[in-house]
Design an enzyme around this catalytic site. Structure first.
Site, PDB file in Angstrom:
ATOM      1  N   SER A  96      28.637  27.476 -41.083  1.00  0.00           N
ATOM      2  CA  SER A  96      28.837  26.612 -42.244  1.00  0.00           C
ATOM      3  C   SER A  96      29.242  25.206 -41.795  1.00  0.00           C
ATOM      4  O   SER A  96      28.506  24.560 -41.044  1.00  0.00           O
ATOM      5  CB  SER A  96      29.873  27.239 -43.186  1.00  0.00           C
ATOM      6  OG  SER A  96      29.887  26.586 -44.427  1.00  0.00           O
ATOM      7  N   LEU A  97      30.391  24.726 -42.224  1.00  0.00           N
ATOM      8  CA  LEU A  97      30.874  23.412 -41.785  1.00  0.00           C
ATOM      9  C   LEU A  97      30.994  23.352 -40.268  1.00  0.00           C
ATOM     10  O   LEU A  97      30.658  22.329 -39.647  1.00  0.00           O
ATOM     11  CB  LEU A  97      32.218  23.116 -42.437  1.00  0.00           C
ATOM     12  CG  LEU A  97      32.983  21.883 -41.938  1.00  0.00           C
ATOM     13  CD1 LEU A  97      32.185  20.611 -42.199  1.00  0.00           C
ATOM     14  CD2 LEU A  97      34.355  21.803 -42.610  1.00  0.00           C
TER      15      LEU A  97
END
Length: 597
Positions: free
Chosen positions: A364-365
């Site tokens: 994700s991030l």
């Protein structure tokens, strides 16, 4: 009778003797054959042993050795510490690890969670089923390498070189013609990269991404530093309760896995908080994670509507944003990109990049940050379910070798078609991301995309639950016989309806886009200029005069125009989505607007 009996006895003795000689001969021949072939068998065994050693050297194991925490935000951005995972550390916290291992061994009874509740999805346990019952702090993970080529900056590891380049590129607005004048030195290296066609290696990298969510023993001694080592020249006041260490406050975390020969290092960068193990939660670094999410993956500071609190002050007016402001915000010291640069610098202080293969990964991030870090320093990067990071790459003006094709960038994005965040469709007023306060407006990725088409193959529907790294490992990667094929990203453009301006007298702003929403039924004025020759006998001279003729024309339309056609662009909405103000992008606030009540 006696002679006949003796004759039969002699005959039996001769047969026995013949059988005896035959058996002895066979045994002798067998011994000779074994003796002769002993040397060749020994040589074959030695060759097999060498081949097995080559296989095991190609498939080594990785184990967690260090955890780095870099503070972010206005207060703690100078805080940077390292936790070494040694045998003494594991023995000291053995009771905690025993309890944790038992928790992971028990079957997880996942509560029914609606797919539109992003916060609860993040709070679920996300340790893969394949590693249930294993201690995340001492687990050994297999991996395989592959040979590849890399084109990267020669001075990338020189102190402050990358920072000075990025500052210069930002000042000149990333002008390629000007950048080419400084003649950057690019070198071609033969490097080792993760073998992304090997399923076990991909699972290992995904597990390292999941491991970055793990929380350490949270007792009073750990809060007061104990095992943490200060990095840098700033030592915070230990008596100040406002300064927390490790996991307890906003910051970026990196888990460093090292091979047994210390030749391969993998940095797992933590993603958005909440997807942790038992004991974790969205209260760790969630607020700062959301700020950086909205800064990296939104068009303009998460300006979705006037109801949203923006993460920066770069928004100017409807679909107009200050480009200079955005670029400065991304480079601030208290933001994640600067933190990940310093985290990498501290890792290379322990493991020199000249003699070590350093890879980065994340979910994700964390995957997007891994991709940005990999492009900055020319490192192999493998991201899982990361939002589109191409927009942030361009805003940061990251170095890119001229003419380098995507398949040689050594950046891989693994994702699945049922994940709305990876596919770039988790946006809009009614989307789950928007309802949770995330402005995920980007779609475009750099490097290669390795996509599992679970919508077609498994009949899955698009759901935020498919964004979890636990689902990616257990229900996607391990259920396919082979890893997803990797291909270059198709042509893509983010934020096409936004206009980015720069308040610099020497820099031209982006031209206004033609408005396709102008009503074709409106009357237009056309001016026709004709030159007419006229003769005059005055003073015997001939003069010419220009007559300007203005006519009003209307396009041919089968429909009868109305007196007041409503505009086609919504400029203002209520909190529940009802449009209260219509107009055009290039109209003033008080002109050509239509109020619907």
């Amino acid at each position: 009778m006696t002679l006949e009996k003796n004759r039969h006895a002699n005959k039996g003795t001769s047969w026995t003797w013949m059988i005896y000689k035959f058996v002895v001969g066979v045994i002798t021949v067998a011994i000779l054959v074994l003796f002769i072939t002993q040397k060749s068998v020994s040589q074959a065994q030695d060759k097999l042993r060498v081949e097995q050693q080559a296989i095991f050297s190609d498939q080594d194991t990785l184990q967690l050795k260090h955890i780095f925490h870099h503070g972010t935000g206005p207060k703690n951005y100078r805080l940077h510490r390292r936790l070494d995972i040694t045998s003494e550390y594991l023995a000291k916290h053995q009771p905690y690890f025993t309890t944790l291992t038992q928790q992971l061994s028990e079957p997880v009874l996942e509560e029914h969670i609606a797919s539109d509740n992003l916060d609860k999805i993040y709070q679920q346990s996300d340790w893969p089923e394949i590693h249930k019952g294993k201690n995340p702090f001492s687990i050994e993970l297999p991996f395989k390498k592959a040979d590849s080529e890399a084109t990267r900056l020669k001075e990338r590891n020189t102190l402050n070189f990358i920072e000075s380049y990025l500052n210069y590129a930002r000042d000149i607005k990333g002008d390629a013609q000007i950048l080419n004048r400084i003649n950057l030195d690019w070198i071609h290296d033969e490097i080792k990269v993760p073998n992304v066609t090997d399923r076990d290696t991909v699972v290992t990298l995904a597990t390292i991404s999941s491991n970055a969510y793990v929380r350490y023993p949270k007792d009073d001694d750990e809060k007061r530093k104990s095992d943490w080592i200060d990095l840098g020249d700033w030592d915070p006041n230990r008596e100040d309760d406002d300064v927390n260490f490790g996991w307890d406050d906003i910051g970026l975390r990196g888990h460093v896995f090292v091979s047994k020969d210390n030749k391969t290092v993998v940095i797992g960068i933590k993603g958005t908080s909440g997807a942790g193990l038992p004991g974790g939660g969205s209260d760790e670094t969630g607020g700062n994670d959301k700020t950086n999410d909205n800064l990296l993956f939104s068009c303009c500071c998460a300006r979705i509507s006037y109801m949203w609190t923006t993460v920066c002050d770069c928004y100017e007016k409807t679909y107009t944003c200050n480009q200079d402001c955005l670029e400065k915000e991304l480079r601030k010291e208290d933001k994640y990109y600067q933190a990940v640069l310093e985290l990498y610098r501290n890792v290379t202080d322990i493991y020199p990049p000249e003699s070590t293969d350093i890879w980065v990964t994340g979910h994700s991030l964390g995957g997007a940050l891994a991709s940005l870090l990999g492009r900055t320093f020319g490192l192999p990067a493998v991201a899982f379910e990361a939002p589109g990071e191409m927009l942030a790459t361009r805003r940061l003006h990251l170095p890119s070798p001229p003419g380098l094709p995507q398949h040689m960038e050594n950046i891989w994005h693994f994702g699945n078609t049922a994940d709305p965040i990876y596919m770039g469709v988790c946006n809009g007023a009614s989307s789950t991301c928007n309802l949770a306060g995330y402005a995920m407006e980007t779609t475009c990725h750099t490097g290669l995309q390795c996509v599992y088409d679970v919508v077609t193959d498994k009949g899955w529907s698009v759901n935020l639950l498919n964004h979890r790294i636990h689902t990616v490992i257990d229900d996607i990667i391990l259920t396919y016989n082979e890893t997803a094929p990797c291909a270059p990203s198709p042509p893509c453009r983010d934020c096409f309806n936004w206009r980015f301006v720069a308040h610099d007298d020497n820099e031209k702003d982006e031209p206004k886009l033609p408005n396709p929403l102008r009503s074709s039924s409106k009357s237009t004025l056309s001016t026709k200029t004709t030159s007419l020759k006229s003769s005059s006998t005055y003073s015997g001279s001939t003069s010419s005069s220009t007559v300007t003729k203005t006519t009003q024309t209307s396009p041919i339309s089968s429909a009868s125009p109305t007196d007041q056609d409503p505009p086609k662009k919504c400029l203002k909405r209520t909190w529940y989505g009802w449009c209260t103000k219509w107009g055009y992008d290039d109209d003033d606030d008080d002109e050509d607007t239509f109020e619907r009540k």
